[in-house]
Every structure is written in C-alpha cells, then in structure tokens.
Design a protein around this motif. Structure first.
Motif, PDB file in Angstrom:
ATOM      1  N   ALA A  40       0.813  -1.220   0.000  1.00 53.68           N
ATOM      2  CA  ALA A  40       0.000   0.000   0.000  1.00 53.68           C
ATOM      3  C   ALA A  40       0.843   1.265   0.000  1.00 53.68           C
ATOM      4  CB  ALA A  40      -0.919   0.005   1.221  1.00 53.68           C
ATOM      5  N   THR A  41       2.073   1.196   0.476  1.00 55.48           N
ATOM      6  CA  THR A  41       2.854   2.426   0.592  1.00 55.48           C
ATOM      7  C   THR A  41       3.908   2.586  -0.488  1.00 55.48           C
ATOM      8  OG1 THR A  41       4.304   1.318   2.186  1.00 55.48           O
ATOM      9  CG2 THR A  41       2.518   2.640   3.068  1.00 55.48           C
ATOM     10  N   LYS A  42       4.754   1.609  -0.685  1.00 67.13           N
ATOM     11  CA  LYS A  42       5.911   1.798  -1.572  1.00 67.13           C
ATOM     12  C   LYS A  42       5.531   2.060  -3.027  1.00 67.13           C
ATOM     13  CE  LYS A  42       8.996   0.430   1.537  1.00 67.13           C
ATOM     14  NZ  LYS A  42       9.417   1.000   2.599  1.00 67.13           N
ATOM     15  N   PRO A  43       4.840   1.158  -3.703  1.00 66.42           N
ATOM     16  CA  PRO A  43       4.561   1.429  -5.122  1.00 66.42           C
ATOM     17  C   PRO A  43       3.538   2.546  -5.324  1.00 66.42           C
ATOM     18  CG  PRO A  43       3.657  -0.703  -4.514  1.00 66.42           C
ATOM     19  CD  PRO A  43       4.398  -0.186  -3.334  1.00 66.42           C
ATOM     20  N   GLN A  44       2.647   2.733  -4.368  1.00 69.91           N
ATOM     21  CA  GLN A  44       1.643   3.774  -4.520  1.00 69.91           C
ATOM     22  C   GLN A  44       2.270   5.154  -4.470  1.00 69.91           C
ATOM     23  OE1 GLN A  44       0.195   6.043  -2.103  1.00 69.91           O
ATOM     24  NE2 GLN A  44      -1.185   6.769  -3.662  1.00 69.91           N
ATOM     25  N   VAL A  45       3.196   5.362  -3.545  1.00 72.46           N
ATOM     26  CA  VAL A  45       3.853   6.664  -3.424  1.00 72.46           C
ATOM     27  C   VAL A  45       4.722   6.936  -4.649  1.00 72.46           C
ATOM     28  CG1 VAL A  45       5.541   7.970  -2.091  1.00 72.46           C
ATOM     29  CG2 VAL A  45       3.761   6.699  -0.921  1.00 72.46           C
ATOM     30  N   LEU A  46       5.465   5.925  -5.094  1.00 71.98           N
ATOM     31  CA  LEU A  46       6.286   6.110  -6.294  1.00 71.98           C
ATOM     32  C   LEU A  46       5.410   6.364  -7.517  1.00 71.98           C
ATOM     33  CD1 LEU A  46       9.054   6.147  -7.602  1.00 71.98           C
ATOM     34  CD2 LEU A  46       8.882   3.663  -7.869  1.00 71.98           C
ATOM     35  N   GLY A  47       4.286   5.670  -7.621  1.00 67.55           N
ATOM     36  CA  GLY A  47       3.365   5.907  -8.727  1.00 67.55           C
ATOM     37  C   GLY A  47       2.810   7.320  -8.714  1.00 67.55           C
ATOM     38  N   LEU A  48       2.446   7.810  -7.547  1.00 63.03           N
ATOM     39  CA  LEU A  48       1.953   9.184  -7.451  1.00 63.03           C
ATOM     40  C   LEU A  48       3.036  10.190  -7.823  1.00 63.03           C
ATOM     41  CD1 LEU A  48      -0.390  11.105  -6.414  1.00 63.03           C
ATOM     42  CD2 LEU A  48       1.041  11.292  -4.388  1.00 63.03           C
ATOM     43  N   MET A  49       4.272   9.931  -7.395  1.00 63.87           N
ATOM     44  CA  MET A  49       5.359  10.837  -7.748  1.00 63.87           C
ATOM     45  C   MET A  49       5.591  10.864  -9.257  1.00 63.87           C
ATOM     46  SD  MET A  49       7.997  10.020  -4.627  1.00 63.87           S
ATOM     47  CE  MET A  49       9.349  10.846  -5.404  1.00 63.87           C
ATOM     48  N   LEU A  50       5.532   9.719  -9.908  1.00 63.07           N
ATOM     49  CA  LEU A  50       5.715   9.683 -11.356  1.00 63.07           C
ATOM     50  C   LEU A  50       4.579  10.380 -12.082  1.00 63.07           C
ATOM     51  CD1 LEU A  50       7.073   6.059 -11.885  1.00 63.07           C
ATOM     52  CD2 LEU A  50       8.336   8.212 -11.963  1.00 63.07           C
ATOM     53  N   ILE A  51       3.366  10.225 -11.598  1.00 59.79           N
ATOM     54  CA  ILE A  51       2.226  10.899 -12.224  1.00 59.79           C
ATOM     55  C   ILE A  51       2.338  12.410 -12.034  1.00 59.79           C
ATOM     56  CG2 ILE A  51      -0.273  11.215 -12.061  1.00 59.79           C
ATOM     57  CD1 ILE A  51      -0.470   8.189 -11.555  1.00 59.79           C
ATOM     58  N   CYS A  52       2.748  12.851 -10.865  1.00 54.55           N
ATOM     59  CA  CYS A  52       2.936  14.290 -10.646  1.00 54.55           C
ATOM     60  C   CYS A  52       4.052  14.847 -11.526  1.00 54.55           C
ATOM     61  CB  CYS A  52       3.226  14.567  -9.176  1.00 54.55           C
ATOM     62  SG  CYS A  52       1.790  14.369  -8.114  1.00 54.55           S
ATOM     63  N   LEU A  53       5.115  14.092 -11.689  1.00 53.41           N
ATOM     64  CA  LEU A  53       6.188  14.516 -12.590  1.00 53.41           C
ATOM     65  C   LEU A  53       5.694  14.598 -14.028  1.00 53.41           C
ATOM     66  CD1 LEU A  53       9.182  15.212 -12.964  1.00 53.41           C
ATOM     67  CD2 LEU A  53       9.612  12.758 -13.202  1.00 53.41           C
ATOM     68  N   ALA A  66       4.593  24.262  -8.373  1.00 58.41           N
ATOM     69  CA  ALA A  66       4.425  24.743  -7.007  1.00 58.41           C
ATOM     70  C   ALA A  66       3.212  24.106  -6.325  1.00 58.41           C
ATOM     71  CB  ALA A  66       4.285  26.265  -6.996  1.00 58.41           C
ATOM     72  N   PHE A  67       2.221  23.721  -7.108  1.00 58.44           N
ATOM     73  CA  PHE A  67       1.045  23.045  -6.572  1.00 58.44           C
ATOM     74  C   PHE A  67       1.325  21.563  -6.326  1.00 58.44           C
ATOM     75  CE2 PHE A  67      -3.065  20.885  -7.150  1.00 58.44           C
ATOM     76  CZ  PHE A  67      -3.783  21.507  -6.148  1.00 58.44           C
ATOM     77  N   LEU A  68       2.151  20.931  -7.165  1.00 60.93           N
ATOM     78  CA  LEU A  68       2.399  19.497  -7.066  1.00 60.93           C
ATOM     79  C   LEU A  68       3.424  19.142  -5.989  1.00 60.93           C
ATOM     80  CD1 LEU A  68       2.445  18.547 -10.839  1.00 60.93           C
ATOM     81  CD2 LEU A  68       0.660  18.051  -9.174  1.00 60.93           C
ATOM     82  N   VAL A  69       4.359  20.025  -5.711  1.00 67.07           N
ATOM     83  CA  VAL A  69       5.389  19.726  -4.716  1.00 67.07           C
ATOM     84  C   VAL A  69       4.789  19.475  -3.332  1.00 67.07           C
ATOM     85  CG1 VAL A  69       7.362  20.727  -3.478  1.00 67.07           C
ATOM     86  CG2 VAL A  69       7.289  20.784  -5.967  1.00 67.07           C
ATOM     87  N   PRO A  70       3.868  20.317  -2.846  1.00 68.49           N
ATOM     88  CA  PRO A  70       3.273  19.989  -1.534  1.00 68.49           C
ATOM     89  C   PRO A  70       2.475  18.682  -1.544  1.00 68.49           C
ATOM     90  CG  PRO A  70       2.837  22.270  -2.075  1.00 68.49           C
ATOM     91  CD  PRO A  70       3.442  21.641  -3.290  1.00 68.49           C
ATOM     92  N   ILE A  71       1.867  18.356  -2.664  1.00 69.77           N
ATOM     93  CA  ILE A  71       1.122  17.097  -2.750  1.00 69.77           C
ATOM     94  C   ILE A  71       2.064  15.920  -2.542  1.00 69.77           C
ATOM     95  CG2 ILE A  71      -0.144  15.588  -4.336  1.00 69.77           C
ATOM     96  CD1 ILE A  71      -1.411  18.129  -5.495  1.00 69.77           C
ATOM     97  N   VAL A  72       3.200  15.946  -3.213  1.00 69.11           N
ATOM     98  CA  VAL A  72       4.174  14.865  -3.085  1.00 69.11           C
ATOM     99  C   VAL A  72       4.759  14.840  -1.667  1.00 69.11           C
ATOM    100  CG1 VAL A  72       6.410  14.033  -3.893  1.00 69.11           C
ATOM    101  CG2 VAL A  72       4.697  14.783  -5.533  1.00 69.11           C
ATOM    102  N   LEU A  73       5.070  15.994  -1.119  1.00 66.84           N
ATOM    103  CA  LEU A  73       5.643  16.035   0.230  1.00 66.84           C
ATOM    104  C   LEU A  73       4.661  15.531   1.288  1.00 66.84           C
ATOM    105  CD1 LEU A  73       7.618  19.399   0.151  1.00 66.84           C
ATOM    106  CD2 LEU A  73       8.511  17.063   0.008  1.00 66.84           C
TER     107      LEU A  73
END
Length: 118
Positions: A40-53, A66-73
């Motif tokens: 639930a944590t590892k691939p989901q967080v990496l997937g969200l980071m790739l989608i935000c990128l 500037a809007f996506l950086v706080p989402i990832v953090l």
C-alpha cells in the motif's frame, strides 16, 4: 522538443498508473498485514510521484509545479505514518504473525499494561 516531453509524460503516467495498480492488487492479494502495508505504501507513493512529474512535464508551468510539490511532500509524510499506525494496531490486536518478526521491539510493552506505569 515538445513532442519528446509529451511522450515522456505519457510514459511516466503509464508507469505511475501501473505502479498504483500493482499496489491495489497487492493490498487485495497479500495475506498478512506487513505485506499489505508494504504494497500500500511503496509502489503507490512512487506511482503518485511519477504521475505528478508527468503532469509537471505536460503542463510546463511553474505554478503547477508549485502546486504538485506539496502534494508529493504530504504523501511522503503521511504514507509511512499511516502504515506505521495500522501496523502497530495490527500488532496490538494480535493479527500479525509474531514468529515472522525478526525484531520485536514492542514485546515488553505487550507484557505490561499501559496503566501499570512500567
């Protein structure tokens, strides 16, 4: 150059979506709580980071970044915390196989009640 960035954004979205899909499948298919938390944590967080990128590459705008950086953090801060809390509660409930634990740091706290003062 725009076409290359668009193709890179599409590839990143595809990889991110596949990682999020594998996280969802792992939560459904794995049997024990630690494996489910890992899925639930590892691939989901990496997937969200790739989608935000990919979104940042696709839109090419600093306000979007500037809007996506706080989402990832926030995701990086809350995913491990929520997994820790779920894992700790599963340990307290006895739904974790204690023989599979390599280190059991909570064994002492399980023997003494919280109100005992020890």
């Amino acid at each position: 150059m725009n076409e290359i960035l668009d193709v890179a954004a599409l590839v990143l979205i595809l990889i991110g979506a596949l990682l999020c899909l594998t996280a969802a499948i792992g939560v459904l298919r794995f049997r024990d709580v630690p494996s489910r938390l890992h899925a639930a944590t590892k691939p989901q967080v990496l997937g969200l980071m790739l989608i935000c990128l990919a979104i940042a590459l696709s839109l090419r705008s600093w306000p979007v970044v500037a809007f996506l950086v706080p989402i990832v953090l926030i995701q990086l801060a809350t995913a491990p915390l929520s997994a820790h809390m779920v894992g700790r509660q599963a340990y307290r409930n006895g739904t974790i196989d204690e023989t599979g634990l390599h280190v059991d740091e909570l064994a002492e706290s399980k023997r003494t009640p919280p109100a005992a003062g020890g």
